[in-house]
Design an enzyme around this catalytic site. Structure first.
Site, PDB file in Angstrom:
ATOM      1  N   CYS A 105      14.384 -77.502  45.203  1.00 45.98           N
ATOM      2  CA  CYS A 105      13.254 -76.746  44.642  1.00 45.98           C
ATOM      3  C   CYS A 105      12.217 -77.695  44.053  1.00 45.98           C
ATOM      4  O   CYS A 105      12.513 -78.808  43.644  1.00 45.98           O
ATOM      5  CB  CYS A 105      13.774 -75.793  43.564  1.00 45.98           C
ATOM      6  SG  CYS A 105      12.493 -74.817  42.743  1.00 45.98           S
TER       7      CYS A 105
ATOM      8  N   SER B 273      10.672 -77.461  41.234  1.00 45.78           N
ATOM      9  CA  SER B 273      10.786 -77.698  39.786  1.00 45.78           C
ATOM     10  C   SER B 273      11.467 -79.032  39.480  1.00 45.78           C
ATOM     11  O   SER B 273      11.046 -79.767  38.594  1.00 45.78           O
ATOM     12  CB  SER B 273      11.559 -76.555  39.115  1.00 45.78           C
ATOM     13  OG  SER B 273      10.792 -75.380  39.146  1.00 45.78           O
TER      14      SER B 273
ATOM     15  N   HIS C  86       9.132 -81.923  39.787  1.00 45.95           N
ATOM     16  CA  HIS C  86       8.276 -82.203  38.624  1.00 45.95           C
ATOM     17  C   HIS C  86       8.901 -83.272  37.724  1.00 45.95           C
ATOM     18  O   HIS C  86       8.208 -84.135  37.175  1.00 45.95           O
ATOM     19  CB  HIS C  86       8.084 -80.938  37.780  1.00 45.95           C
ATOM     20  CG  HIS C  86       7.021 -80.011  38.292  1.00 45.95           C
ATOM     21  ND1 HIS C  86       5.706 -80.398  38.445  1.00 45.95           N
ATOM     22  CD2 HIS C  86       7.066 -78.712  38.656  1.00 45.95           C
ATOM     23  CE1 HIS C  86       4.999 -79.368  38.888  1.00 45.95           C
ATOM     24  NE2 HIS C  86       5.795 -78.335  39.038  1.00 45.95           N
TER      25      HIS C  86
ATOM     26  N   HIS D   6      18.940 -76.647  40.068  1.00 42.93           N
ATOM     27  CA  HIS D   6      19.094 -75.424  39.270  1.00 42.93           C
ATOM     28  C   HIS D   6      19.244 -74.185  40.140  1.00 42.93           C
ATOM     29  O   HIS D   6      19.232 -73.072  39.641  1.00 42.93           O
ATOM     30  CB  HIS D   6      17.871 -75.275  38.361  1.00 42.93           C
ATOM     31  CG  HIS D   6      16.608 -75.138  39.136  1.00 42.93           C
ATOM     32  ND1 HIS D   6      15.974 -76.222  39.694  1.00 42.93           N
ATOM     33  CD2 HIS D   6      15.910 -74.055  39.508  1.00 42.93           C
ATOM     34  CE1 HIS D   6      14.927 -75.801  40.377  1.00 42.93           C
ATOM     35  NE2 HIS D   6      14.867 -74.495  40.291  1.00 42.93           N
TER      36      HIS D   6
ATOM     37  N   CYS E 230      17.195 -68.994  42.666  1.00 42.47           N
ATOM     38  CA  CYS E 230      15.884 -69.376  42.109  1.00 42.47           C
ATOM     39  C   CYS E 230      14.755 -68.779  42.923  1.00 42.47           C
ATOM     40  O   CYS E 230      14.065 -67.877  42.471  1.00 42.47           O
ATOM     41  CB  CYS E 230      15.684 -70.884  41.980  1.00 42.47           C
ATOM     42  SG  CYS E 230      13.990 -71.305  41.460  1.00 42.47           S
TER      43      CYS E 230
HETATM   44 ZN   LIG Z   1      13.552 -73.404  41.372  1.00 44.69          ZN
END
Ligand SMILES: [Zn+2]
Ligand SMILES: [Zn+2]
Length: 365
Positions: free
Chosen positions: A40, A42, A45, A61, A166
């Site tokens: 993902c 995220s 980042h 996650h 997610c």
């Molecule tokens: Zn995610």
């Protein structure tokens, strides 16, 4: 126990896939053997230094697996249960949990990079490693709070289930839980990555009349059509907002931003009709800031709001998403562009950075 995990020691350096030590689950925690984990944005980042949790950390996650062992006092799952990980494990009693907004839970007053008791279960030698979002799914096994492992039906394929944890929940939830899109309404979705595609299929599921997908990449716009977009806009040239307003006779009822950038959030806001709603789903860098016209708020009665994890009530919503998938009403398989072993996680992130994939997943042995 010793497990293989991908560790981030320093931003802008590759993840190091190596053996690390994972403690047994403590009070209220469960040990899960992972089957799959999503790659993902995220986590990216953090890899790029745009989000700054403490390092070294095991990222990841979005995952699913099987409960292997439970710690003392665990009542919500048992060994053998198939689970999807919930990256906002919650306390169950704080004001936010009490009003049905567990995503905002603040009852566990420790950082999101450690267990509820403030300590880590992951170590490399004498050094503690942090758990990203109390999940740390870029490892073969995880220890998570019991509210972070949601049992789901056994016939849900575990290699696909990770994405429900997610991108599906975040995207579909932003439509049905946060914005509450009405049948027949018009929707624009800016950004057609793993989350944006799920906003699109959420809007289709909610019965939106017109679903306009916006992206700068041709391959993503092709995915958008597959997931239910009725119109597509290539934003790499021309006036995106002007085109949306022309197409919808003055703007859409609902705009969703699934990138995480002030420019595209402003585009979303400017694309809505009077009284329209903008929902920010994309996760921006920590230092990104948005400026909008103050006067536009009273004069247009527009609404702008955020949606974290699709405003999920994970213990209700994750099993619901699984049922929708099993009944053929939710597309998950087509999200998986590529699969990689954990050893190739850096290659998987290179592909994400180049925008080549809807979603890649890691498959554990
Ligand atoms: Zn995610
Ligand atoms: Zn709480």
């Amino acid at each position: 126990m010793q497990i293989k995990a991908a560790v981030l020691y320093e931003a802008n350096t590759p993840l190091v896939v190596e053996d690390v030590e994972l403690d047994d689950p403590k009070e209220g925690e469960v040990l899960v053997r992972l089957a799959s984990a999503g790659v993902c944005h995220s986590d990216y980042h953090v890899m790029k230094g745009e989000w700054k949790p403490p390092l070294p950390i095991v990222l990841g996650h979005e995952a699913a697996g099987v409960v292997e062992k439970v710690g003392p006092g665990v009542s919500m799952s048992k060994p053998g249960d198939h689970v999807i990980l919930n990256f906002r494990p919650n306390c169950g009693w704080c004001r936010y949990c009490s009003v049905g907004r567990p995503v905002l839970c603040n009852g566990a007053a420790t950082d999101r990079w450690v267990m509820f008791d403030g300590t880590s279960r992951l170590h490399k030698g004498t050094q503690d490693l942090y758990h990203f979002a109390r999940t740390a799914s870029f490892g073969e096994y995880v220890v998570v709070p019991q509210s972070g492992a949601v049992p789901v039906r056994d016939d849900m394929p575990l290699d696909k289930a990770c994405l429900i944890g997610c991108s599906v929940m975040t995207g579909v939830g932003s439509v049905v839980n946060t914005a509450k899109v009405e049948p027949g309404s018009s929707v624009v979705v800016i950004g057609c990555g793993g989350v944006g595609l799920n906003v699109i299929q959420g809007a289709a599921l909610a019965g939106a009349g017109r679903i306009i997908a916006v992206d700068v990449l041709e391959n993503k716009l092709a995915y958008a059509r597959e997931f239910g977009a009725t119109d597509i806009i290539d934003a790499s040239h021309g006036d995106t907002v002007g085109r949306i307003i022309d197409m919808t006779d003055g703007g859409v009822d609902y705009a969703f931003e699934a990138i995480g950038n002030h420019n595209t959030i402003l585009q979303a806001y400017n694309s809505t009709c009077l009284g329209g709603t903008t929902t920010v789903v994309g996760m921006a860098a920590e230092d990104d800031e948005l400026t909008i016209s103050s006067l536009s708020l009273p004069r247009t009665e527009k609404v702008i709001m955020g949606s974290w994890y699709g405003s999920a009530r994970p213990w209700v919503d994750l099993p619901r998403m699984v049922d929708l998938y099993m009944n053929g009403k939710l597309e998950v398989d087509a999200l998986v562009s590529r699969t990689y072993p954990l050893d190739e996680i850096n290659t998987a992130y290179d592909a994400l950075a180049r925008g080549e994939v809807a979603r890649s997943i890691l498959v554990y042995d």
